[in-house]
Every structure is written in structure tokens, then in C-alpha cells.
Scaffold this active site. Structure first.
Site, PDB file in Angstrom:
ATOM      1  N   GLY A 108      32.379   3.886 -21.676  1.00  0.00           N
ATOM      2  CA  GLY A 108      31.371   4.894 -22.045  1.00  0.00           C
ATOM      3  C   GLY A 108      30.168   4.277 -22.734  1.00  0.00           C
ATOM      4  O   GLY A 108      29.032   4.730 -22.543  1.00  0.00           O
ATOM      5  N   GLU A 127      17.271  -6.136   3.133  1.00  0.00           N
ATOM      6  CA  GLU A 127      17.295  -5.987   4.599  1.00  0.00           C
ATOM      7  C   GLU A 127      16.292  -6.960   5.237  1.00  0.00           C
ATOM      8  O   GLU A 127      16.594  -7.599   6.256  1.00  0.00           O
ATOM      9  CB  GLU A 127      16.965  -4.533   5.007  1.00  0.00           C
ATOM     10  CG  GLU A 127      18.033  -3.503   4.651  1.00  0.00           C
ATOM     11  CD  GLU A 127      18.073  -3.139   3.165  1.00  0.00           C
ATOM     12  OE1 GLU A 127      17.084  -3.389   2.459  1.00  0.00           O
ATOM     13  OE2 GLU A 127      19.104  -2.615   2.720  1.00  0.00           O
ATOM     14  N   GLN A 142      44.648  -7.645 -16.248  1.00  0.00           N
ATOM     15  CA  GLN A 142      44.290  -8.462 -15.082  1.00  0.00           C
ATOM     16  C   GLN A 142      43.111  -7.869 -14.290  1.00  0.00           C
ATOM     17  O   GLN A 142      42.277  -8.623 -13.760  1.00  0.00           O
ATOM     18  CB  GLN A 142      45.495  -8.635 -14.161  1.00  0.00           C
ATOM     19  CG  GLN A 142      45.291  -9.775 -13.189  1.00  0.00           C
ATOM     20  CD  GLN A 142      46.482  -9.961 -12.279  1.00  0.00           C
ATOM     21  OE1 GLN A 142      46.962  -9.012 -11.649  1.00  0.00           O
ATOM     22  NE2 GLN A 142      46.986 -11.173 -12.192  1.00  0.00           N
ATOM     23  N   GLU A 146       0.862  -1.184   0.000  1.00  0.00           N
ATOM     24  CA  GLU A 146       0.000   0.000   0.000  1.00  0.00           C
ATOM     25  C   GLU A 146       0.899   1.235   0.000  1.00  0.00           C
ATOM     26  O   GLU A 146       2.108   1.113   0.235  1.00  0.00           O
ATOM     27  CB  GLU A 146      -0.912  -0.022   1.244  1.00  0.00           C
ATOM     28  CG  GLU A 146      -1.856  -1.209   1.211  1.00  0.00           C
ATOM     29  CD  GLU A 146      -2.883  -1.213   2.330  1.00  0.00           C
ATOM     30  OE1 GLU A 146      -2.816  -0.334   3.222  1.00  0.00           O
ATOM     31  OE2 GLU A 146      -3.752  -2.104   2.297  1.00  0.00           O
ATOM     32  N   PRO A 147       0.323   2.431  -0.219  1.00  0.00           N
ATOM     33  CA  PRO A 147       1.185   3.620  -0.277  1.00  0.00           C
ATOM     34  C   PRO A 147       2.066   3.781   0.975  1.00  0.00           C
ATOM     35  O   PRO A 147       3.203   4.212   0.875  1.00  0.00           O
ATOM     36  CB  PRO A 147       0.186   4.769  -0.400  1.00  0.00           C
ATOM     37  CG  PRO A 147      -1.003   4.151  -1.065  1.00  0.00           C
ATOM     38  CD  PRO A 147      -1.073   2.743  -0.560  1.00  0.00           C
ATOM     39  N   ILE A 176      32.741  -2.474 -17.487  1.00  0.00           N
ATOM     40  CA  ILE A 176      33.568  -3.091 -18.530  1.00  0.00           C
ATOM     41  C   ILE A 176      33.255  -2.487 -19.904  1.00  0.00           C
ATOM     42  O   ILE A 176      34.131  -2.373 -20.758  1.00  0.00           O
ATOM     43  CB  ILE A 176      33.386  -4.636 -18.504  1.00  0.00           C
ATOM     44  CG1 ILE A 176      34.118  -5.206 -17.273  1.00  0.00           C
ATOM     45  CG2 ILE A 176      33.874  -5.302 -19.782  1.00  0.00           C
ATOM     46  CD1 ILE A 176      33.876  -6.672 -16.992  1.00  0.00           C
ATOM     47  N   ARG A 221      36.915  -5.376 -27.280  1.00  0.00           N
ATOM     48  CA  ARG A 221      37.439  -4.016 -27.078  1.00  0.00           C
ATOM     49  C   ARG A 221      38.933  -4.065 -26.734  1.00  0.00           C
ATOM     50  O   ARG A 221      39.331  -4.806 -25.826  1.00  0.00           O
ATOM     51  CB  ARG A 221      36.669  -3.358 -25.921  1.00  0.00           C
ATOM     52  CG  ARG A 221      37.101  -1.966 -25.576  1.00  0.00           C
ATOM     53  CD  ARG A 221      36.633  -0.988 -26.614  1.00  0.00           C
ATOM     54  NE  ARG A 221      36.878   0.392 -26.223  1.00  0.00           N
ATOM     55  CZ  ARG A 221      36.585   1.420 -27.008  1.00  0.00           C
ATOM     56  NH1 ARG A 221      36.057   1.217 -28.203  1.00  0.00           N
ATOM     57  NH2 ARG A 221      36.830   2.660 -26.607  1.00  0.00           N
ATOM     58  N   GLU A 273       9.285  -8.573  -3.357  1.00  0.00           N
ATOM     59  CA  GLU A 273       9.152  -9.792  -2.539  1.00  0.00           C
ATOM     60  C   GLU A 273      10.084  -9.808  -1.340  1.00  0.00           C
ATOM     61  O   GLU A 273      10.669 -10.840  -0.984  1.00  0.00           O
ATOM     62  CB  GLU A 273       9.349 -11.035  -3.392  1.00  0.00           C
ATOM     63  CG  GLU A 273       8.027 -11.664  -3.747  1.00  0.00           C
ATOM     64  CD  GLU A 273       7.851 -11.865  -5.231  1.00  0.00           C
ATOM     65  OE1 GLU A 273       7.773 -13.006  -5.634  1.00  0.00           O
ATOM     66  OE2 GLU A 273       7.787 -10.883  -5.969  1.00  0.00           O
TER      67      GLU A 273
HETATM   68  C1  LIG Z   1       8.545  -2.437  -9.593  1.00  0.00           C
HETATM   69  C2  LIG Z   1       7.904  -2.946  -8.350  1.00  0.00           C
HETATM   70  C3  LIG Z   1       6.946  -3.943  -8.445  1.00  0.00           C
HETATM   71  C4  LIG Z   1       6.280  -4.390  -7.298  1.00  0.00           C
HETATM   72  N1  LIG Z   1       5.286  -5.325  -7.420  1.00  0.00           N
HETATM   73  C5  LIG Z   1       4.523  -5.629  -6.335  1.00  0.00           C
HETATM   74  C6  LIG Z   1       3.377  -6.476  -6.476  1.00  0.00           C
HETATM   75  O1  LIG Z   1       3.108  -7.019  -7.543  1.00  0.00           O
HETATM   76  N2  LIG Z   1       2.584  -6.664  -5.391  1.00  0.00           N
HETATM   77  C7  LIG Z   1       2.864  -6.103  -4.184  1.00  0.00           C
HETATM   78  O2  LIG Z   1       2.108  -6.323  -3.236  1.00  0.00           O
HETATM   79  N3  LIG Z   1       3.952  -5.315  -4.018  1.00  0.00           N
HETATM   80  C8  LIG Z   1       4.775  -5.056  -5.073  1.00  0.00           C
HETATM   81  N4  LIG Z   1       5.871  -4.226  -4.932  1.00  0.00           N
HETATM   82  C9  LIG Z   1       6.129  -3.600  -3.640  1.00  0.00           C
HETATM   83  C10 LIG Z   1       7.332  -4.170  -2.929  1.00  0.00           C
HETATM   84  O3  LIG Z   1       7.041  -5.456  -2.443  1.00  0.00           O
HETATM   85  C11 LIG Z   1       7.727  -3.185  -1.804  1.00  0.00           C
HETATM   86  O4  LIG Z   1       8.216  -2.006  -2.441  1.00  0.00           O
HETATM   87  C12 LIG Z   1       8.769  -3.768  -0.896  1.00  0.00           C
HETATM   88  O5  LIG Z   1       8.227  -4.805  -0.108  1.00  0.00           O
HETATM   89  C13 LIG Z   1       9.366  -2.714   0.046  1.00  0.00           C
HETATM   90  O6  LIG Z   1       8.365  -1.987   0.663  1.00  0.00           O
HETATM   91  P1  LIG Z   1       8.389  -0.391   0.670  1.00  0.00           P
HETATM   92  O7  LIG Z   1       8.657   0.063  -0.717  1.00  0.00           O
HETATM   93  O8  LIG Z   1       7.169   0.088   1.318  1.00  0.00           O
HETATM   94  O9  LIG Z   1       9.643  -0.011   1.538  1.00  0.00           O
HETATM   95  P2  LIG Z   1       9.657   0.129   3.136  1.00  0.00           P
HETATM   96  O10 LIG Z   1       9.033  -1.054   3.763  1.00  0.00           O
HETATM   97  O11 LIG Z   1       9.134   1.454   3.489  1.00  0.00           O
HETATM   98  O12 LIG Z   1      11.223   0.081   3.405  1.00  0.00           O
HETATM   99  C14 LIG Z   1      12.075   1.211   3.135  1.00  0.00           C
HETATM  100  C15 LIG Z   1      13.506   0.816   3.463  1.00  0.00           C
HETATM  101  O13 LIG Z   1      13.597   0.469   4.848  1.00  0.00           O
HETATM  102  C16 LIG Z   1      14.105  -0.852   4.981  1.00  0.00           C
HETATM  103  N5  LIG Z   1      13.455  -1.478   6.124  1.00  0.00           N
HETATM  104  C17 LIG Z   1      12.125  -1.609   6.347  1.00  0.00           C
HETATM  105  N6  LIG Z   1      11.910  -2.230   7.517  1.00  0.00           N
HETATM  106  C18 LIG Z   1      13.127  -2.520   8.049  1.00  0.00           C
HETATM  107  C19 LIG Z   1      13.577  -3.176   9.230  1.00  0.00           C
HETATM  108  N7  LIG Z   1      12.718  -3.686  10.115  1.00  0.00           N
HETATM  109  N8  LIG Z   1      14.913  -3.271   9.437  1.00  0.00           N
HETATM  110  C20 LIG Z   1      15.791  -2.788   8.528  1.00  0.00           C
HETATM  111  N9  LIG Z   1      15.434  -2.158   7.384  1.00  0.00           N
HETATM  112  C21 LIG Z   1      14.121  -2.047   7.154  1.00  0.00           C
HETATM  113  C22 LIG Z   1      13.791  -1.546   3.678  1.00  0.00           C
HETATM  114  O14 LIG Z   1      14.661  -2.636   3.441  1.00  0.00           O
HETATM  115  C23 LIG Z   1      14.002  -0.408   2.682  1.00  0.00           C
HETATM  116  O15 LIG Z   1      15.374  -0.275   2.432  1.00  0.00           O
HETATM  117  C24 LIG Z   1       6.609  -3.834  -6.039  1.00  0.00           C
HETATM  118  C25 LIG Z   1       7.606  -2.855  -5.960  1.00  0.00           C
HETATM  119  C26 LIG Z   1       8.251  -2.411  -7.086  1.00  0.00           C
HETATM  120  C27 LIG Z   1       9.304  -1.344  -6.966  1.00  0.00           C
END
Ligand SMILES: Cc1cc2nc3c(=O)[nH]c(=O)nc-3n(C[C@H](O)[C@H](O)[C@H](O)COP(=O)(O)OP(=O)(O)OC[C@H]3O[C@@H](n4cnc5c(N)ncnc54)[C@H](O)[C@@H]3O)c2cc1C
Length: 399
Positions: A356, A383, A295, A132-133, A353, A284, A379
Site C-alpha cells: 500500500g 514498437e 521466495q 507535431e500534434p 513490493i 518490512r 525518442e
Molecule cells: C514527455 C514527452 C517528451 C517529449 N519530448 C520530445 C522532444 O523534446 N522533441 C520531440 O520532437 N518530441 C518529443 N516527444 C514526442 C515523442 O517523441 C513522441 O510522442 C513519440 O515519438 C511517439 O509519437 P506519437 O506520440 O505521435 O505517437 P504515434 O506515432 O501516434 O504512435 C501511437 C502508437 O502507435 C504505435 N505505432 C506507430 N506507428 C507504428 C507502426 N508503424 N507499427 C506499430 N506501431 C506503431 C506507437 O508505438 C504508439 O504505441 C516527447 C513526448 C513526451 C511524452
């Protein structure tokens, strides 16, 4: 004494045949056009149509429902090949696979009979929606709700975010709170199977805003879903009335196999980056010889190749354990963490590698470099994987 054992990467004849077929499909039909679709952020409809013909939407769906009935290991091998072609193509099957898994494991007979045959052919494609948002990692914090009406139907309200295949899917597995006061919250969460018209951005009770603009992972749409009194009948609770309050557990289980799926996508991306780096570094020349002979570059290739092999082995191990019915939550987390980081690192090294030219949109590696970071997020972020892995290690090694 020498003992003859199968290597861990060995494929059965069936696996060899199917992965070879998908590799050729990627080489002939995906790689040549991926840049064009990426630059235009256009859904690759003709490729998806061919995937339907190849049966790729029904890989894990049992034969009795019209699928191929293959195991997670073979599925992971297929996903690696698709993702090697273009990560967005594997994105079209990824959420569909999770939806099929949820139905196969938790669906009622009626739900399986109704959805699985249409899903096996790709006639309808599936999406899943947890985020969710304001909530991603902390799934128990979702705010969307479903309330039962007097007529027995349920009404969903709330805003979902980041739904891959959100517009073009015909069915979305949506996690909502059916008992917002439940403590702990996960016990009050339910998964609804929401049918909708693919491609329609407004249906009664549901609006799908224009797709989210992304840095990579283009072509496949990621959307919000805005529910405002969307009606679902009681028999569309995943698992029927008994599935009430079971949604969190069901989704977390599906995400565990989903992690193997994302790991396989990482292996595909790491593999393609490696191939491009191997080719370019031998073509290249600087200071009188191919850069592969310096290396510093040879070492980069060595690290990339080692990372790739390790990622593949972790992924296959997690998949094989799941297929054998063994507990594989720890292994799936490790595979997802390592393979997604390997994809990102191999993409960056391959870009370096290319010098530019790696920064030019004329070169495939530029797209791969933008695509790879998605794997670190979807998924469960890296973290979150570390949290899962650490917790499981401690559980399995109590003193
Ligand atoms: C292109 C794309 C496709 C997606 N597709 C789907 C989909 O099909 N269905 C769906 O349901 N979701 C989907 N997602 C959502 C995705 O699963 C979430 O973006 C993801 O789980 C992270 O949640 P968030 O963006 O709210 O980040 P947040 O949960 O807000 O986390 C922000 C940061 O804080 C870190 N963080 C959070 N909690 C902790 C903790 N306890 N300890 C340490 N670090 C922490 C996180 O690792 C991250 O670095 C998609 C996202 C993207 C970008």
C-alpha cells in the site's frame, strides 16, 4: 587456459571519479528534493545551477569549446547517475546533448564557435523539435514548413508538439519541410537552429503556450511551439546552405545517440527502483519475517537485478561501439528497447513490493512509477524500436 580480460563494466579511473562525483551529487542534492519539485511541478533551478558549475552541460563538447570532451560511454554513465536521482534532471541535459551532437557533427565552424562555448557552460540550453500534434513516429509526415524570402532569410510556420525544455531553452533545433513536394519526403526536410530568449512565451513569429500537464516527468517543461512567420537567417540552417534538405538524415543520426542516452536513463531508473525494493523488502515484515525472505519476493528481486545488469551491459555496449566508430544502430535500438522496458518493469515490481505504501505520495517509488513510462515513448516508442531492430537484423543477415 585462463585469459585476463577487462570486464565489460569496468570503468577507467576518470570514469570512476566522475560517476562517483555525480552519484554523490544525486544523493545529496537531487534525491532529497525530487519529490517536492515533482509534487509542485516546479523547474529545479538550484539543481540546474549546480550542474552548470559541475560542467555537466559540456560533458561531450570538446575542450577547445570549453567542454569536458568526454566520450558517449562516459556520458551514458553520468546520465545513469542523474536519472537514478530523478529522471527530470537527466531530461534537462538530454535535449541539450542532442543539440550539442548536431552542432559538433554537422554545424559550420561559425555555428560551432558561436553556440558551443555558451552551451558547454549551460549559459544557453538546447531543445530539439520534430514532433507535431498529428505526427510523432512517422517523422516524414511533419507539416511545418520554412520558406525563403527574397532577402534570403527563411520564415518558419507550423505547430510543434512535446518540446522538452521548450520554454527555458535558448536554442531549438527544429525540423521542418523546405520542399513539401519532395518525394521521398525526407529529402525535402531541413533542420533550423532557432535562437530565442529563454523563458519568453512570445517572441516575434513564435508563441509558446503553457506547458503540457503530464502524469510524470514533471519539473522539466514540455511545450508546444507555434511558429507564425518566425525568421531565421540562411546561416542558421544546420550546416549552412549545404544543410538544405539534410535535416531528416541529421536528426535520425542524432536520435541514434539519443537512444543510448534514453537507455542510460532507463538503467538509472531501474537501478533506483531496485535499491528501493532491496531496502524496503528487508525492513518490512509479514508472517514473522522480512518480506525479502519470502521466495515470491526474493524471485522478484532476482529478476529485477538480472534485468538491470542486462540493461546496463546493452547500453554500455552500444555506447562503446559508437565511441569506437563502429556501426551501432542495431545495438542502440536494442539498448533503448530493453532498458526502457526494464525501467518500467522494475518500477512496477518495486511498487508492488512496497504494498500500500507504494501507492502513497510519501514514498519515492510512487513518483518513479509515474516517471518510468516516458522512456517507452520518447525518442521512438518500443514498437518503433522493434521495427528498427528487426529491419537491421534482416539487413545484416541477408540470405
Ligand atoms: C514527455 C514527452 C517528451 C517529449 N519530448 C520530445 C522532444 O523534446 N522533441 C520531440 O520532437 N518530441 C518529443 N516527444 C514526442 C515523442 O517523441 C513522441 O510522442 C513519440 O515519438 C511517439 O509519437 P506519437 O506520440 O505521435 O505517437 P504515434 O506515432 O501516434 O504512435 C501511437 C502508437 O502507435 C504505435 N505505432 C506507430 N506507428 C507504428 C507502426 N508503424 N507499427 C506499430 N506501431 C506503431 C506507437 O508505438 C504508439 O504505441 C516527447 C513526448 C513526451 C511524452
Amino acid at each position: 587456459m585462463a585469459v585476463a580480460t577487462d570486464t565489460f563494466t569496468e570503468k577507467t579511473d576518470e570514469q570512476k571519479a566522475i560517476t562517483e562525483m555525480v552519484r554523490q551529487f544525486a544523493d545529496n542534492e537531487i534525491i532529497p528534493v525530487a519529490e517536492e519539485y515533482d509534487h509542485e511541478d516546479k523547474f529545479p533551478e538550484p539543481i540546474v545551477e549546480q550542474m552548470k558549475e559541475l560542467g555537466l552541460f559540456g560533458v561531450t563538447i570538446p575542450e577547445e569549446y570549453g567542454g569536458m570532451g568526454l566520450d558517449l560511454t562516459t556520458y551514458a554513465m553520468i546520465v545513469e547517475e542523474l536519472s537514478r536521482g530523478w529522471i527530470s534532471i537527466s531530461g534537462v541535459v538530454n535535449t541539450h546533448f542532442i543539440g550539442s551532437y548536431l552542432l559538433m557533427k554537422y554545424g559550420t565552424d561559425e555555428q560551432k564557435d558561436y553556440f558551443l562555448p555558451k552551451m558547454a557552460t549551460g549559459e544557453i540550453r538546447a531543445a530539439f523539435s520534430l514532433s507535431e500534434p498529428e505526427v510523432g513516429s512517422d517523422v516524414q509526415g511533419i507539416k511545418s514548413t520554412a520558406k525563403q524570402n527574397e532577402d534570403g532569410d527563411w520564415e518558419i510556420n507550423g505547430q510543434k508538439m512535446w518540446v522538452t525544455n521548450g520554454l527555458l531553452s535558448g536554442v531549438v533545433f527544429v525540423l521542418v519541410k523546405t520542399d513539401p513536394k519532395s518525394d521521398p519526403p525526407y529529402k525535402g526536410m531541413t533542420c533550423f537552429i532557432c535562437e530565442k530568449e529563454p523563458g519568453a512565451d512570445k517572441v516575434p513569429g513564435l508563441t509558446i503556450p503553457p506547458k503540457i500537464k503530464k502524469m510524470g516527468y514533471k519539473g522539466v517543461e514540455s511545450t508546444e511551439l507555434v511558429f507564425d512567420g518566425f525568421k531565421v537567417s540562411e546561416d542558421r540552417i544546420l550546416g549552412g546552405p549545404d544543410g538544405l534538405g539534410e535535416g531528416f538524415r541529421q536528426m535520425m543520426d542524432a536520435l541514434e545517440v539519443g537512444r543510448v542516452n534514453v537507455a542510460a536513463r532507463g538503467v538509472g531508473v531501474a537501478q533506483r527502483a531496485m535499491e528501493l525494493a532491496l531496502r524496503y523488502s528487508q525492513e518490512r515484515k509479514t508472517f514473522g519475517k522480512p518480506i525479502a525472505q519470502h521466495q515470491a519476493i526474493t524471485f522478484k528481486l532476482a529478476e529485477m537485478g538480472t534485468r538491470l545488469e542486462a540493461a546496463r551491459l546493452l547500453t554500455l555496449k552500444a555506447a562503446r561501439m559508437k565511441d569506437a566508430g563502429e556501426r551501432s544502430d542495431l545495438e542502440a535500438g536494442m539498448a533503448k528497447l530493453f532498458a526502457s522496458e526494464a525501467a518500467k518493469e522494475n518500477a512496477e515490481e518495486a511498487l508492488r513490493i512496497h504494498g500500500g505504501y507504494g501507492y502513497s505520495k510519501e514514498y519515492e517509488i510512487e513518483r518513479i512509477y509515474r516517471d518510468a513510462p516516458l522512456l517507452l515513448i520518447g525518442e521512438g516508442t518500443s514498437e518503433i524500436q522493434k521495427m528498427v531492430i528487426g529491419k537491421k537484423l534482416l539487413e545484416r543477415n541477408k540470405v
